[in-house]
Design a protein around this motif. Sequence first.
Motif, PDB file in Angstrom:
ATOM      1  N   THR A  46       1.134  -1.340   0.013  1.00  0.00           N
ATOM      2  CA  THR A  46      -0.719   0.058   0.047  1.00  0.00           C
ATOM      3  C   THR A  46       0.864   1.090  -0.381  1.00  0.00           C
ATOM      4  OG1 THR A  46      -2.111   1.480   1.008  1.00  0.00           O
ATOM      5  CG2 THR A  46       0.189   0.114   2.382  1.00  0.00           C
ATOM      6  N   GLN A  47       0.250   2.708  -0.120  1.00  0.00           N
ATOM      7  CA  GLN A  47       0.935   3.444  -0.121  1.00  0.00           C
ATOM      8  C   GLN A  47       0.448   5.105   1.095  1.00  0.00           C
ATOM      9  OE1 GLN A  47       1.153   5.010  -4.677  1.00  0.00           O
ATOM     10  NE2 GLN A  47       2.820   4.177  -4.292  1.00  0.00           N
ATOM     11  N   LEU A  48       0.865   5.245   1.671  1.00  0.00           N
ATOM     12  CA  LEU A  48       0.945   6.179   2.640  1.00  0.00           C
ATOM     13  C   LEU A  48       0.882   7.624   2.422  1.00  0.00           C
ATOM     14  CD1 LEU A  48       1.416   3.948   5.506  1.00  0.00           C
ATOM     15  CD2 LEU A  48      -1.184   4.081   4.497  1.00  0.00           C
ATOM     16  N   PHE A  49       0.307   8.139   2.794  1.00  0.00           N
ATOM     17  CA  PHE A  49       0.331  10.075   2.529  1.00  0.00           C
ATOM     18  C   PHE A  49       0.662  10.449   1.523  1.00  0.00           C
ATOM     19  CE2 PHE A  49       3.023   7.688   6.786  1.00  0.00           C
ATOM     20  CZ  PHE A  49       1.901   8.438   8.436  1.00  0.00           C
ATOM     21  N   ASP A  50      -0.192  10.674   0.697  1.00  0.00           N
ATOM     22  CA  ASP A  50      -0.287  10.748  -0.584  1.00  0.00           C
ATOM     23  C   ASP A  50       0.721  10.409  -1.442  1.00  0.00           C
ATOM     24  OD1 ASP A  50      -2.342  12.555   0.428  1.00  0.00           O
ATOM     25  OD2 ASP A  50      -1.410  14.483   0.779  1.00  0.00           O
ATOM     26  N   GLY A  51       0.955   8.727  -0.824  1.00  0.00           N
ATOM     27  CA  GLY A  51       1.978   8.147  -1.559  1.00  0.00           C
ATOM     28  C   GLY A  51       3.728   8.562  -1.184  1.00  0.00           C
TER      29      GLY A  51
END
Length: 927
Positions: free
Chosen positions: A708-713
């Motif tokens: 997954t990706q966090l903090f706007d990628g």
Amino acid sequence: MAFQKPSHTFTKIHLKALHTNNFKILFALSFTVFINTLSFAQDIPKKGKTINPSIRDSVIVNTDSLLVPEISEKRQDSTLTDSVPPKKELLETIVTYHADDYTKFNQKKQKLYLYNNAKIDYGDMNITSGNIVIDYTKNTVYAKGITDSIEGYTQKPVFTQGNNVVEPDSIIFNTETKKALIFNSKTEQGEGTVVAQITKKENDSVYFLKNAKYTTAEDLEDPEYYIKLRKAKIVPGKKIVTGLANLFIYDVPTPIGVPFAFFPQTEKQTSGVIIPSFGEQNDRGFFLQNGGYYFAISDYVDLAVIGDYYTNGSYGMRMESTYSKRYKYRGNLGFRYENLINSERGFPDYSKNTIYNIRWSHSQDSKANPNSRFSASVNLGSSTFYRSSVNQINTGAFLNNSLSSSVSYSKTFQGEPQVNFSLTATHSQNTNTEEINMTLPTFQGSIGRIYPFSSKSGSKKGIIQNMNLQYNVRGENRIKTNDEFFFKKEMFDDAKAGFQHTVPLSTNFKIFKHFSISASSNYNEVWSFQTKKKTYHLSERAFVTDTIKKFDSFRTYNFSTSLGTTVYGMFDFEKGKKKDRKIKAIRHVMRPSVSYNINPAFHRYYETAEVVNADGLTKAEEDLILENVDLEYTRFEQLSIFGTPNKDFSSSMGISLSNNLEAKIRDKDSTATEPKKVVLLNNLNFSTSYNFAADEFQWSPVRMSGGTQLFDGKMSVNFGATLDPYALDNNNRKINEFNINNGGSLFRLTSANLTTSWSISSKKGDTKQKDKNIDENLRSGGRADDLFGVSEDFSNPQMNNDREDKKEDASSEHYNYKIPWNLRVAYAVNYSNSARQDEISSHSLMFSGDIELSPKWSIGASSGYDLKNAGFTFTQLRFERDLLSWRMNFSWVPFSSRSSWNFFIGIRSSILQDLKYEQRRQPDITL
């Protein structure tokens, strides 16, 4: 309207008798002869043969021959051409002028005055100024600015002639001699600017200067440095020749100077010397490094020959060539060689080692030929090159543990069906084991998909119309060697070659509208040019293998099918009266899939090894079975590069499930009309299989992976795990019993991994490292970031950043209250428990970042920490000072076997790049 008679239109002429006067006739003849004699020299010489009219007008009356003067037959008199050349006109070409306020001509003084935004064009000369005076008596043009009580001296002259542009305080130009006197001029010459008190323009191509300054600074009113030229000669676009010259820094003279100097000025590439850097290394003494010669071979290719020398006898050589042709191709080629000596001859620690490296990168423009393509990416050489090299340009690549290369050519033949083929040479090298694997070459060919039962127009429907087949062929010549035999004839002794032909037949269709079924059958044929024959010797209790070099082949086939669908689930948080929630909804997408595979057993390609005792007689197989000796083998094993036929029948079912989670949330932007989509889970996959034909361990381990990706990628997270359903015995060996039946859990965690990377910056969207030195890392097979440091060669402008225009805070030039920064972090952990070891096999944290303390100061660091072994990994500290036209860099590796530092200060401009100071301490590497 009235008509007039024709007789009324003519005047009546009365004829009178002529009286004869002898005196008047004699006087007329004498005057005619006199005039003809004196007027001959004033005739215009004939320029050529005249063209007589071909048709005579009948109205023309013939002239009496007695009235036609005689024409002299002798040639033109020599006095016709005057030896004194005619005086030139005052102005040879048209003068165009303009002024905003007024244009005034003084008839008495013969002067023309132009005021305010005056402009004059005379041939290829153009002058714009606030005030221009043209003196017609002296053939001069005088231009100066306008002095204003508020703005000061404005509208300074700009003198343009051809490609040369001069911006002086005032100028006097002679239109006849083309000479000029220029006061306080500023003119661009190549990458620099010449500021001179007095400039004398001799002609269109020569200028003489007095008390001039040559600088590449942007602020010409207060340059941070300049080279003072007492007397100089400029040939625009070619050269600057000067007498005594020395360096000034902020108007303070320095002892750095030369009695005379030559500055080449050209827009084209020129050859020249590359000044080396110097320093000292404990093991090898003093050194000169990265010095050599640059060859500007042509507009398309160049060559730099660079060398290193150490006083203990070590030396190195590097050749770098870049080539490019627009809309065709571009690339670079490099060769590096180093002969390194440790200690002194006669000492026990004396050693000598030679290392080398070859790099080649080539890319073809897609517009050059759309149907064929050639590319190359080569990085090969000694396995210890990057670890042993003492040149700091290789700092960012010494942690690489693998080298790889690929050179390929491919071509496509358009048609129906489409035909493709390619030739590829590959190379992979493990720098730890020094093992090298190569394919010289690999041939691949294919024929596009053919749909024999589909209609020529319209979509394909059903199992029959979607049925398709294609043909693929692959041939390889594999070589396995090591550093000792690399590029020697011994590397070809154990080469293996073969071909593989595959014909896949497949189709797909839907059932019950929501389920997709695909089925395929694959025919495989392998050609081999070597086989083996095995014999078991009882006396040695070992197999003896004989290689038979002849053509042989085997053929296999298999069948597979799969069933899959997509399931969507939506949970709405705003059902009923619940409105304007932060989380609007969550969507869950599942893609389950079930597959079935059949791989038949091909026993006909297996045989039993012959058993020979000491007397040469065979022994029964039953006796060897009791000794656990397997005599069955296939003649293709270890010699066929495309595998061997299946020995055991396989009938297996595969199960997989992929998941995706997304959410819709309220957008922070109040003007947005739609909710914002956020990815909660990019993927979460589970897979396993069940072999119906296996006698034991029918279930394979469950493999789980996700990301997954966090903090706007800005942050990416990837994880994985392996779950085994079978238990272990007391000796930590896997047994054919489920773990849950052995008193444990449903699955046994055998391995797991987690990797994360986080890249953030104080400026939105500015998270990429822009340092061009990273390109050197990539060409050497390293990372595309600076987590392992970057290469160091500050004196090479091709490997350093071009200074970008930065918007500075006008309130302060020494402190940046926003302090721009960026940070990159990578974290990795691996867990192993396949045999109850229950340990963290590796655990590390890497980080790098840069901080801009002020618009001119920046610091950076690359480091890491080994959490398992409790120690810092390779660390590099970087400091940079932007000195406008200069740059200052300091790089420091504080510890490890590559402990070193490098200090550099020099001018950015390539024309003065040799005006530098560089000091470095090399790493003390022991071979």
